[in-house]
Design an enzyme around this catalytic site. Structure first.
Site, PDB file in Angstrom:
ATOM      1  N   SER A  23       0.839  -1.199   0.000  1.00 45.91           N
ATOM      2  CA  SER A  23       0.000   0.000   0.000  1.00 45.91           C
ATOM      3  C   SER A  23       0.874   1.249   0.000  1.00 45.91           C
ATOM      4  CB  SER A  23      -0.913   0.009   1.238  1.00 45.91           C
ATOM      5  OG  SER A  23      -0.153   0.244   2.406  1.00 45.91           O
ATOM      6  N   SER A  81       0.932   3.703   2.270  1.00 51.25           N
ATOM      7  CA  SER A  81       0.964   4.390   3.562  1.00 51.25           C
ATOM      8  C   SER A  81       2.344   4.927   3.922  1.00 51.25           C
ATOM      9  CB  SER A  81       0.470   3.457   4.668  1.00 51.25           C
ATOM     10  OG  SER A  81       1.395   2.407   4.901  1.00 51.25           O
ATOM     11  N   LYS A 132       5.480   0.568   9.371  1.00 51.19           N
ATOM     12  CA  LYS A 132       5.282   1.979   9.705  1.00 51.19           C
ATOM     13  C   LYS A 132       6.577   2.529  10.291  1.00 51.19           C
ATOM     14  CE  LYS A 132       0.817   1.650   8.834  1.00 51.19           C
ATOM     15  NZ  LYS A 132       0.213   2.237   7.619  1.00 51.19           N
ATOM     16  N   SER A 174      -2.828   6.737   5.957  1.00 51.85           N
ATOM     17  CA  SER A 174      -2.169   5.674   6.713  1.00 51.85           C
ATOM     18  C   SER A 174      -3.043   5.252   7.872  1.00 51.85           C
ATOM     19  CB  SER A 174      -0.808   6.154   7.232  1.00 51.85           C
ATOM     20  OG  SER A 174      -0.230   5.188   8.094  1.00 51.85           O
TER      21      SER A 174
END
Length: 322
Positions: free
Chosen positions: A127, A129, A184, A287
């Site tokens: 993705s 994010s 992250k 996100s």
């Protein structure tokens, strides 16, 4: 054994197919562990049972040929047709298919298992994010020993490594669904007071320094976004912000230690509990991170992401990143 082996191999194929089709929630670490155990048992059986039996059969074949030659020599016959003795021995010594597909694969599977469990593990970015740091399709490596070694599958810590630091990009098991891996950036470590208000990150009352950079063009949306150089501790990285989206957090989950967080129209402030981390994506307005589902327990940390080893759409992406 051939029938049993066919059943075992069919079970592995069935599991993989069901996982691929979305019928079950797969666990690759468990699958690789089971493959290592099963092929290891076959490898031991081959080394100590099946191979000695085949060698004994080949020796018996050779002894029969030698005895026949000796009997003929006793009768004065010295010209003896040996036939296809060498070919017969090769066939007797050859591994059957069911050992070739189990014991024969064990060394390769064991190496992959050890490397993936204790050294480096590959991941694919699914993705956006972490844009602009990581793009969709980046194939990355994750260091599994920086934060200490853990046993695969059960995740029991074996060694103490370096502490997780603010600014580290980490892969972790998603707290609401631990079978899924997320990636992250750590913005808060245990004891930190983290605030993201009006799209400004503050840690322990200190706004994190950031400088305006050139706008980022996202090819997936064909749009430009504001880009900033942000510094967390000694780590300097880039983030993008979408001014069209509001600062408040909509749809936060119920999660452990949610009482440590205060939500407002400006954003969120959280006190990070012991043994946990607060993480965010570099694509701040796109996100799903700690603002929504809470803190990452230390036991969920898989490793530190550090290198893009391939992006088939853009080879220039290959290299280390902050």
């Amino acid at each position: 054994m051939p029938i049993l082996t066919a059943i075992i191999l069919a079970a592995f194929v069935g599991y993989g197919t069901a996982w691929y089709l979305g019928a079950i929630e797969g666990n690759f670490a468990l699958l690789l562990f089971m493959a290592t155990v099963v092929t290891g048992l076959y490898w031991l059986a081959e080394r100590f049972i099946f191979l000695p039996r085949r060698r004994a059969a080949a020796d018996a074949l050779q002894q029969q040929a030698d005895q026949r030659r000796a009997d003929l020599a006793a009768q004065g016959i010295t010209q003896v047709d040996q036939g296809d003795l060498a070919t017969a021995r090769e066939r007797v010594l050859a591994q059957p298919w069911w050992l070739d597909w189990t014991a024969g694969l064990f060394p390769v599977i064991l190496i992959v298992f050890m490397l993936r469990s204790f050294v480096f593990e590959p991941f694919k970015i699914p993705s956006g994010s972490m844009i602009p740091t990581l793009l969709v399709g980046d194939l990355i490596l994750v260091n599994k020993f920086t934060y200490g070694l853990k046993l695969p599958v059960i995740h029991t810590r074996l060694t103490e490594g370096k502490p997780v630091q603010r600014g580290d990009v980490v892969v972790f098991r998603y707290p609401p669904q631990p079978s899924v891996d997320y990636i992250k950036r750590v913005v808060g470590v245990p004891g930190d007071e983290v605030s993201y208000l009006n799209k400004q990150l503050t840690v322990n009352g200190q706004p994190m320094p950031r400088a305006v950079a050139s706008d980022f063009f996202d090819e997936s949306t064909m749009e430009y976004y504001k880009q900033f150089d942000e510094q967390l501790g000694v780590k300097n990285h880039r983030i993008i912000v979408d001014d069209r989206r509001p600062g408040f957090v909509a749809g936060a989950f119920d999660f452990q230690y949610k009482d440590n967080c205060r939500y407002s129209v400006e954003g969120v402030s959280c006190k990070v509990p012991e043994g946990h981390y607060f993480v965010m994506g570099d694509n701040r307005d796109n996100s799903l991170d700690s603002r929504f589902w809470g803190f990452v327990p230390d036991g969920n940390i898989v490793g530190k992401a550090f290198f893009v080893w391939m992006n088939f759409g853009d080879l220039k992406r290959i290299g280390a990143f902050n």
